[in-house]
Enzyme design. Structure first.
Site, short mmCIF file in Angstrom:
data_model
loop_
_atom_site.label_atom_id
_atom_site.label_comp_id
_atom_site.label_asym_id
_atom_site.label_seq_id
_atom_site.Cartn_x
_atom_site.Cartn_y
_atom_site.Cartn_z
N HIS A 34 0.96 -1.06 -0.20
CA HIS A 34 -0.12 0.29 0.03
C HIS A 34 0.81 0.90 -0.32
O HIS A 34 1.24 1.70 1.36
CB HIS A 34 -0.70 0.32 0.83
CG HIS A 34 -2.31 -1.04 1.02
ND1 HIS A 34 -1.76 -2.37 1.72
CD2 HIS A 34 -3.27 -1.40 0.60
CE1 HIS A 34 -2.96 -2.75 1.54
NE2 HIS A 34 -3.53 -2.16 0.62
N GLU A 96 -8.38 -9.58 14.15
CA GLU A 96 -8.29 -8.10 14.00
C GLU A 96 -9.51 -7.43 15.73
O GLU A 96 -9.63 -6.65 15.93
CB GLU A 96 -8.97 -7.52 13.34
CG GLU A 96 -8.17 -7.65 12.06
CD GLU A 96 -8.70 -6.28 10.97
OE1 GLU A 96 -10.19 -5.98 11.42
OE2 GLU A 96 -7.48 -6.62 10.22
#
Length: 192
Positions: A34, A96
């Site tokens: 990214h 997460e």
């Protein structure tokens, strides 16, 4: 551990790179992919509902490279090369949010988007969208999310209508692409 030290890299933490037709072309380390010139790669996005028909929103960690601190759907991630997509969603749910999800339902199997955050980081993903269900509250991994809340379908509709800038672009685009007869918002409590 020194808080300024670079995170230890997992050599298996790779994303699948894709050509414009969505066919795999190779891999790249997730921590490096990214940038301001992010190549098209495989990801997924998951919405989570509870037994009361509410949807889970999370606020991305402030340390995230892209869209830090932005409110979004429950979680997103990247399947590793050769990993079953459903297994990847379950892996990320646990990592997460500390969640074990019930059956997953595909909502937008062909969702794809490109967006640039205010810092110039690009998301460029083929990103199938899933819906899962839980009966427990999340236990956030602070490297991934800093807050969470349950919202009703009406509350999410209102937020998207009046403040789309406060949400991740992929969440806004996903809700816009769901056909009226297969609305995530209308099906939030419909899973068995």
């Amino acid at each position: 551990m020194d808080a300024t030290a670079a995170p230890e890299r997992d050599p298996a933490d790779l994303v699948v790179l894709l050509d414009e037709d969505g066919e795999p072309t190779g891999t790249a380390p997730r921590l490096d992919v990214h940038t301001s010139d992010t190549p098209l790669h495989l990801a997924f996005s998951c919405h989570v509902t509870d037994g009361a028909g509410r949807l889970l929103l999370t606020r991305r960690a402030l340390s995230k490279r892209a869209w830090p601190g932005v409110w979004t759907n429950a979680f997103c991630g990247h399947p590793r090369p050769g990993e079953d997509p459903v297994a990847a969603v379950h892996r990320y749910a646990e990592h997460e949010l500390g969640l074990v999800l019930g059956d997953l339902e595909p909502l937008l199997p062909d969702f794809r988007y490109r967006a640039v955050d205010p810092g110039g980081v690009v998301e460029h993903e083929v990103c199938p969208v899933w819906l899962g269900r839980t009966t427990t509250p999340p236990r956030l991994n602070p490297d991934e999310a800093v807050e969470w809340t349950w919202v009703t379908p009406r509350e999410l509709r209102t937020t998207v209508a009046v403040a789309p800038w406060a949400l991740s672009p992929w969440l806004v685009l996903q809700l816009d692409q769901l056909p009226a007869d297969v609305s995530l918002l209308d099906r939030a409590g419909a899973l068995p």
